[in-house]
Scaffold this motif. Structure first.
Motif, PDB file in Angstrom:
ATOM      1  N   HIS A 286       0.820  -1.212   0.000  1.00 44.20           N
ATOM      2  CA  HIS A 286       0.000   0.000   0.000  1.00 44.20           C
ATOM      3  C   HIS A 286       0.849   1.254   0.000  1.00 44.20           C
ATOM      4  O   HIS A 286       0.610   2.194  -0.782  1.00 44.20           O
TER       5      HIS A 286
ATOM      6  N   PHE B 140       0.518   3.881  -2.807  1.00 47.96           N
ATOM      7  CA  PHE B 140      -0.246   5.072  -2.473  1.00 47.96           C
ATOM      8  C   PHE B 140       0.573   6.106  -1.706  1.00 47.96           C
ATOM      9  O   PHE B 140       0.115   7.251  -1.554  1.00 47.96           O
TER      10      PHE B 140
ATOM     11  N   ASP C 178      -6.594   8.824   4.671  1.00 47.69           N
ATOM     12  CA  ASP C 178      -5.908   8.295   3.492  1.00 47.69           C
ATOM     13  C   ASP C 178      -6.813   8.347   2.261  1.00 47.69           C
ATOM     14  O   ASP C 178      -6.365   8.708   1.171  1.00 47.69           O
TER      15      ASP C 178
ATOM     16  N   ASN D 177      -7.892   1.885  -3.623  1.00 48.26           N
ATOM     17  CA  ASN D 177      -7.568   2.188  -2.228  1.00 48.26           C
ATOM     18  C   ASN D 177      -8.735   1.839  -1.311  1.00 48.26           C
ATOM     19  O   ASN D 177      -8.548   1.331  -0.197  1.00 48.26           O
TER      20      ASN D 177
ATOM     21  N   HIS E 164      -8.873  -0.594   2.097  1.00 43.53           N
ATOM     22  CA  HIS E 164      -9.331  -0.143   3.406  1.00 43.53           C
ATOM     23  C   HIS E 164     -10.585  -0.875   3.876  1.00 43.53           C
ATOM     24  O   HIS E 164     -10.754  -1.097   5.082  1.00 43.53           O
TER      25      HIS E 164
ATOM     26  N   ALA F  57      -4.261  -1.181  -8.270  1.00 40.21           N
ATOM     27  CA  ALA F  57      -3.466   0.047  -8.156  1.00 40.21           C
ATOM     28  C   ALA F  57      -2.155  -0.081  -8.914  1.00 40.21           C
ATOM     29  O   ALA F  57      -1.751   0.837  -9.647  1.00 40.21           O
TER      30      ALA F  57
END
Length: 392
Positions: free
Chosen positions: A60, A64, A121, A158, A162, A180
């Motif tokens: 992640h 990100f 985030d 994302n 989450h 991603a």
């Protein structure tokens, strides 16, 4: 909004004059720190708060945290050039950067609720998307709305991560991470096709890049289709499309290649980075048939393609947009070489006659050293005004 050519006197501390400055600096720091932490976590078995599973944190944050910061900095700068409309600068840019930074730090504070970690985030991408969409729509530069759509795709990816971390879904994080990563490959396919031939022709005297018309029309739709189809269970179709895209991207690169590029480090690092993208497609396709590890394909895209292309792009853009000559010295060339070696080690880690953990630490250490060299050279450039007195 200030006019782009206005001779507004920039302050001595110019970090928030234009998008590339804070996000390139932040991403370079993140590149070094995140891998350093990952080596410690992997070796010690530490599981970070909130993510609970260190591999999720690693994937992640490299996507990100580090990669998305590079994309944000590049697009906030490029959209200004494409549209001739000023993008975020000053305190709004500083606030957006602070939001990105907060999302990197808060997962390590148990006192912060997991809902707040997720919310902070997740809020970064919508705000970034609005910051890009406004100048594109205002200037009617509709061609570049594709990046708004891709940013929404990143948000969806994302969110999938989450939702699992919050316990709302059972198994969505892996798909979110993969989506991603593959959307980053789509971004590279779009931007690479625009800037690598341009930088090559501008940077190497006498070189003319060849473009294949049919290939250029097909490569983005094919790559985007592949990114979406890869989430399906149709392994044979994914493998075949991956191998086709390996051939297509390598053919595209062949049209840009000329041996004379090796006289110009700011060009060869980009072309070698793009080479890793073609190799990544081939390795990922083979992994669908269980001929190689899927991790090798992922890291060909990530450590090789993303690593080399972001380092090379940041090195060039930071010079060009601060009014400096496009010349680098031994320190930055060494960073390029170290990053290439790091990527090659990471991809071939299961093939080398060396202990896995030792090879992982060697690859990570070379990566960290490459980014520290970048930071040593470019931090003063990113925080100081342009050399020509133009605000930006």
């Amino acid at each position: 909004m200030i006019q782009l050519q206005e001779r507004k006197s920039p302050p001595p501390f110019s970090l928030f004059n234009l998008g590339f400055r804070p996000f390139f600096l932040g991403s370079a720091i993140a590149a070094a720190v995140l891998i350093g932490c990952w080596l410690v976590f992997y070796s010690s078995g530490y599981q970070p708060h909130y993510y609970r599973y260190a591999v999720y944190w690693h994937a992640h944050e490299m996507l990100f945290g580090y990669t998305l910061a590079v994309i944000a900095g590049f697009l906030l700068t490029a959209v200004r050039n494409w549209t001739q409309v000023q993008t975020l600068h000053g305190w709004p840019l500083g606030a957006l950067f602070l939001l990105w930074l907060s999302a990197r730090l808060l997962p390590f504070f148990p006192a912060v609720s997991i809902e707040w970690v997720a919310l902070i985030d997740l809020s970064f991408l919508p705000l970034l998307t609005l910051s890009l969409a406004w100048p594109i729509l205002r200037s009617r530069n509709y061609r570049n709305l594709v990046f708004v759509v891709i940013m929404l795709g990143f948000f969806a990816a994302n969110l999938m991560i989450h939702l699992q971390l919050l316990g709302i879904t059972g198994q969505s994080a892996d798909s979110g991470i993969q989506l991603a990563l593959f959307l980053v490959v789509v971004v590279i396919s779009i931007l690479g096709g625009r800037v690598i031939p341009f930088f090559t022709e501008r940077g190497v005297t006498g070189v003319r890049c060849r473009k294949f018309s049919l290939l250029e029309k097909a490569i983005i739709p094919l790559t985007l289709s592949w990114a979406l189809i890869s989430l399906s269970p149709y392994k044979d179709l994914i493998a075949a499309l991956s191998l086709l895209l390996a051939a297509v991207h390598l053919l595209r690169l062949a049209g840009w290649f000329d041996l004379r590029i090796f006289s110009t480090p700011l060009v060869w690092i980009l072309q070698l980075g793009y080479l890793f993208i073609g190799v990544g497609f081939a390795l990922y396709g083979l992994s669908e048939w269980a001929l190689v590890s899927r991790s090798i394909g992922f890291h060909a895209f990530a450590a090789g393609g993303i690593g080399c292309l972001t380092l090379g792009m940041m090195a060039r853009v930071s010079l060009g947009h601060t009014g400096r000559s496009l010349v680098i010295g031994p320190m930055v060339v060494s960073a390029f070489i170290l990053l290439l070696l790091s990527a090659l080690l990471r991809i071939s880690i299961s093939l080398l006659p060396l202990p896995y953990l030792a090879t992982l630490h060697l690859s990570g250490s070379l990566w960290i050293l490459a980014w520290l060299l970048f930071l040593l050279h470019y931090t003063p450039i990113l925080i100081r005004p342009r050399t020509d007195g133009v605000y930006g």
